[in-house]
Design an enzyme around this catalytic site. Structure first.
Site, short mmCIF file in Angstrom:
data_model
loop_
_atom_site.label_atom_id
_atom_site.label_comp_id
_atom_site.label_asym_id
_atom_site.label_seq_id
_atom_site.Cartn_x
_atom_site.Cartn_y
_atom_site.Cartn_z
N SER A 102 5.64 71.81 26.45
CA SER A 102 4.20 71.92 26.68
C SER A 102 3.87 73.37 27.03
CB SER A 102 3.73 70.98 27.79
OG SER A 102 4.35 71.32 29.02
N HIS A 106 -3.81 80.82 29.58
CA HIS A 106 -5.11 81.27 30.09
C HIS A 106 -5.09 82.79 30.08
CE1 HIS A 106 -6.35 77.27 31.35
NE2 HIS A 106 -5.17 77.11 31.94
N HIS A 116 -3.84 75.23 24.31
CA HIS A 116 -2.95 74.20 24.80
C HIS A 116 -2.16 73.65 23.62
CE1 HIS A 116 -2.41 69.74 24.96
NE2 HIS A 116 -1.72 70.07 26.02
N ASN A 118 1.44 70.96 22.79
CA ASN A 118 2.64 70.24 23.20
C ASN A 118 3.16 69.38 22.05
OD1 ASN A 118 2.21 67.12 23.72
ND2 ASN A 118 0.32 68.14 24.35
N HIS A 149 -7.52 76.09 12.64
CA HIS A 149 -7.42 74.78 11.98
C HIS A 149 -6.63 74.86 10.69
CE1 HIS A 149 -9.96 71.86 14.23
NE2 HIS A 149 -10.44 72.97 14.77
#
EC number: 1.3.3.3
Length: 279
Positions: A102, A106, A116, A118, A149
């Site tokens: 994970s 920041h 983020h 994981n 994306h």
């Protein structure tokens, strides 16, 4: 439980950790060289789980990455009886194995998105992969969102053309703050309980998701590395970080799973930003 599957998945997550940490340290070095600063490095700390297994937390606080943590863990044992019905396949005896990575970043600059990511592999009487990556810009830019994306779409399309639209939709639904009726960021992909009856293919897909993140996020960070920002923009970033805190404490499955399985609390809550404001 398949011992070979456990070993190769755990090994991959460790390898991916090393690649990500190396790349992020490289970014810190590039920035530090131009500013006459000493580049930050990751600090690692190991932890053991009383019921079985453990992990390694890698944390860096630098001039670019205000706080970035990369956790790997491999834990096993029995889930306590009150939580067994919440984990597929653990209902009867509670036995489980989980390995994964994970990552939460920041950035100091409010112009560079938080991120983020994981991926994980879990075995009970069933087995599956899960994970994904999502981007949280404070000042969204269409080209940046499209690029993020596109990296995951390319990884998805190698395996199944239905993956990207399905996993994108799941990401949009998952990273949604119901109490505020707003998304946390601009999304990405999110998948869980992935088992197509072909371990090698599902594992290869999960590896490619990690490689996609490794290719696209450092590029996004570097593109804004030296852009100036204002005190007002920083203030806005700190306020918006509150949404990150709210999501992780109220909805995040990884947080819940970690606490249910007696994981390391510091590692579980590593995703929280270093500074935040609630007005």
């Amino acid at each position: 439980m398949n011992i070979e599957n456990k070993e190769i998945t755990s090994s991959w997550f460790t390898n991916l950790r090393d690649l990500l940490c190396k790349e992020f340290e490289k970014i810190e070095e590039e920035y530090a060289q131009t500013k006459g600063l000493k580049p930050a490095k990751f600090v690692r700390s190991s932890w053991q789980r009383n019921g079985g297994g453990g992990g390694v937390m890698s944390l860096m606080k630098g001039a670019v990455f205000e706080k970035v943590g990369v956790n790997i863990s491999t834990v096993f044992g029995k889930i306590s009886s009150e939580f067994r019905n919440e984990i597929p396949g653990a209902e009867l005896d509670g036995k489980f194995f989980a390995t994964g990575i994970s990552l939460v970043a920041h950035l100091k600059s409010p112009l560079i998105p938080a991120m983020h990511f994981n991926t994980r592999y879990i075995e009970t009487s069933k087995s599956w992969f899960g994970g994904g990556g999502d981007l949280t810009p404070f000042y969204p830019e269409k080209n940046e969102t499209v690029k993020f994306h596109a990296a995951f779409k390319e990884a998805c399309d190698k395996y199944d053309s239905s993956y990207y639209p399905k996993f994108k939709k799941q990401c949009d639904e998952y990273f949604y703050l119901k109490h505020r009726k707003e998304p946390r960021g601009v999304g990405g992909i999110f998948y869980d309980y992935l088992n197509n009856g072909n371990f090698e293919q599902d594992f290869a897909f999960t590896q490619d998701v990690g490689k996609a993140l490794l290719s696209v996020y450092p590029e996004i960070v570097r593109s804004k590395l030296f852009l100036p920002w204002t005190a007002e923009q920083k203030e806005y970033q700190l306020i918006r970080r509150g949404r990150y805190v709210e999501f992780n404490l109220l909805y995040d499955r990884g947080t819940k799973f970690g606490l249910m399985t007696d994981g390391n609390v510091e590692a579980i809550l590593m995703s929280l930003p270093p500074e935040v404001k609630f007005n």
